[in-house]
Design an enzyme around this catalytic site. Structure first.
Site, PDB file in Angstrom:
ATOM      1  N   TYR A  48      69.454 -16.846  19.839  1.00  0.00           N
ATOM      2  CA  TYR A  48      68.246 -17.228  20.581  1.00  0.00           C
ATOM      3  C   TYR A  48      68.581 -18.024  21.834  1.00  0.00           C
ATOM      4  O   TYR A  48      67.753 -18.134  22.736  1.00  0.00           O
ATOM      5  CB  TYR A  48      67.304 -18.038  19.691  1.00  0.00           C
ATOM      6  CG  TYR A  48      66.583 -17.215  18.662  1.00  0.00           C
ATOM      7  CD1 TYR A  48      65.391 -16.562  18.966  1.00  0.00           C
ATOM      8  CD2 TYR A  48      67.102 -17.066  17.373  1.00  0.00           C
ATOM      9  CE1 TYR A  48      64.732 -15.798  18.026  1.00  0.00           C
ATOM     10  CE2 TYR A  48      66.454 -16.310  16.425  1.00  0.00           C
ATOM     11  CZ  TYR A  48      65.276 -15.666  16.749  1.00  0.00           C
ATOM     12  OH  TYR A  48      64.630 -14.902  15.821  1.00  0.00           O
TER      13      TYR A  48
ATOM     14  N   ARG B 152      51.730 -10.102  18.182  1.00  0.00           N
ATOM     15  CA  ARG B 152      53.132 -10.240  18.577  1.00  0.00           C
ATOM     16  C   ARG B 152      53.425  -9.411  19.829  1.00  0.00           C
ATOM     17  O   ARG B 152      54.132  -9.872  20.731  1.00  0.00           O
ATOM     18  CB  ARG B 152      54.044  -9.796  17.431  1.00  0.00           C
ATOM     19  CG  ARG B 152      55.510  -9.791  17.820  1.00  0.00           C
ATOM     20  CD  ARG B 152      56.408  -9.340  16.693  1.00  0.00           C
ATOM     21  NE  ARG B 152      57.806  -9.339  17.119  1.00  0.00           N
ATOM     22  CZ  ARG B 152      58.844  -9.103  16.309  1.00  0.00           C
ATOM     23  NH1 ARG B 152      58.621  -8.847  15.030  1.00  0.00           N
ATOM     24  NH2 ARG B 152      60.070  -9.118  16.774  1.00  0.00           N
TER      25      ARG B 152
ATOM     26  N   ASN C  73      57.322 -18.329  11.565  1.00  0.00           N
ATOM     27  CA  ASN C  73      57.692 -18.803  12.901  1.00  0.00           C
ATOM     28  C   ASN C  73      56.479 -19.278  13.700  1.00  0.00           C
ATOM     29  O   ASN C  73      55.374 -18.790  13.478  1.00  0.00           O
ATOM     30  CB  ASN C  73      58.398 -17.678  13.670  1.00  0.00           C
ATOM     31  CG  ASN C  73      59.820 -17.487  13.227  1.00  0.00           C
ATOM     32  OD1 ASN C  73      60.537 -18.460  12.999  1.00  0.00           O
ATOM     33  ND2 ASN C  73      60.253 -16.246  13.085  1.00  0.00           N
TER      34      ASN C  73
END
Length: 437
Positions: free
Chosen positions: A259, A101, A155
């Site tokens: 987002y 990530r 996700n």
């Protein structure tokens, strides 16, 4: 119904793949509090990280015990054993962990692009790593128990859910954005969240609240529209929460997902990220502290620090969805989920995965009809859907050209030179996770 499969018992077996996540105690807390809605007899936490799994499993048992929940909690690194006979399997895994990530949130910035784990080039990297792993897990679930529902919280939820559904799996995607808005709007209005219903439309992490209905009673079909009132009375609070200008939100007349800021204020976000560093680095430190807390044998509640990890209301959303799918909720309910389009948004392909309210019960998921989507939103939805189609093709079949095509199609990229640079960096940082690279 699935809820009565096990020797006539109404107690369910649930399996959580990625059960060693620091998120998991949030899920456990919801299972414990809402046990009348979702009667769990057995909960299995599955994760390859055995040491973390033992910590989370121990805390889960203590949380259940404190709240008087009778379910047995077990942990295993064996996927086959863990999902066997499960009524539902919840996916919450992260291929490559926080280290991957951190890369997703770092190398796109070198090209002047948003570094984020679900949006843009970083989101594509995560999809490429995740889709093959999730499909392998789903095949194991199908071999072991083809009647089990797969609930994906991993996700990028839209792409992962589309992969699962395209492969014929009994799957639905779940995100906490909608329930988060529902709870915040209810707090502004001073009402029970069950009285708030959202006109929520778009794709995962690309949605707009086009209306907010205050129902006459829980479960009612009638009520009054209160979004204009919310924007008039709480516009500043809503805009501040989204980190968007209040005047812009008022002009839209809708509430975009937070987002959407990556699209609406891309360059400003890039500057902020370059100045403050990646969210992954912050999360890694929070996780370190959480694991220390979880190791305390006296801890029997989810710690306050977990609220900083993210995933607010995740457990409530999961319980609502699973209980409806397994028939323990007492009938159909309307919930925001990620599911197959099938003409609901006529400007998208049928196999696109959209995020809209749907009627959910033991017979499945049926997205509700939607009024026409305004061009300002439909254009972006269409563009990102095309990107997601190409992203899934790259995840399934590999190849530099497919990665490049997906990036070129993304609204945040869209230029030959930039797509080339991002493709090279994506492949360089992900070779260990991509069998074809």
């Amino acid at each position: 119904m699935a809820a009565t499969l096990k020797s006539g018992s109404s107690a369910l077996k649930l399996a959580v793949v990625g059960g060693g996540s620091t998120y998991t105690p949030e899920l456990i807390d919801g299972f414990a509090r809402l046990r009348d809605t979702l009667p769990i007899g057995e909960l299995v936490l599955i994760d390859p990280a055995a040491e973390r799994l033992e910590l989370i499993g121990g805390l889960a048992r203590r949380i259940f015990a404190k709240q008087g929940h009778p379910a047995a909690v077990s942990v295993t690194t064996d996927l086959t054993a863990g999902v066997a006979d499960a009524d539902a399997v919840l996916l919450q895994l992260r291929v490559g962990g926080q280290a991957a990530r951190n890369q997703d949130e770092t190398w796109p910035l070198e090209c002047g692009c948003v570094g984020q784990e679900t949006t843009g080039a970083g989101g594509l990297a995560k999809a490429l790593r995740t889709v093959p792993v999730v499909l392998g897990i789903a095949e194991q679930v199908r071999r072991t128990n083809p009647d089990a529902w797969i609930v994906d919280f991993t996700n990028p939820v839209g792409i992962v859910t589309r992969a699962l559904q395209s492969a014929g799996h009994k799957a639905v995607g779940l995100c906490n954005v909608a329930i988060g808005f529902q709870r915040k709007f209810a707090a502004h209005l001073g009402v029970d969240p069950e009285l708030v219903r959202l006109d929520h439309v778009g794709l995962n992490h690309l949605t707009w609240e086009r209306g907010v209905t205050l129902l006459d009673a829980p479960g009612a079909t009638s009520g009054r529209e209160v979004l204009p009132t919310l924007l008039a009375d709480f516009g500043k609070e809503i805009a501040d929460d989204l980190h968007l200008p209040q005047a812009f939100v008022q002009r839209l007349g809708v509430v975009p997902s937070y987002y959407l800021r990556y699209f609406y204020q891309h360059d400003a976000v890039v500057e902020e990220l370059l100045a403050q560093g990646s969210r992954a680095a912050q999360v890694a430190e929070i996780e370190r502290q959480l694991l220390e807390l979880y190791a305390d044998p006296a801890l029997d509640t989810k710690p306050e620090l977990l609220g900083k990890r993210g995933g607010a209301f995740y457990s409530e959303a999961a319980v609502q969805l699973i209980s409806a799918l397994l028939g323990t909720a007492g009938g159909a309910s309307v919930q925001v989920v990620n599911t197959r389009n099938d003409g609901v948004l006529p400007f998208l392909p049928d196999d696109a995965v959209i995020e809209v309210p749907a009627e959910v019960d033991a017979d499945g998921v049926r997205p509700l009809p939607q009024r026409p989507v305004e061009p300002l939103f439909a254009g972006l939805i269409s563009a990102v859907t095309s990107y997601e189609h190409l992203a899934l093709d790259a995840a399934l079949h590999g190849g530099r050209d497919r990665v490049f095509d997906a990036l070129l199609a993304h609204p945040l990229v869209g230029r030959i030179e930039l797509a080339d640079q991002l493709t090279d960096r994506l492949l360089a940082h992900n070779r260990e996770h991509l069998a074809w690279a």
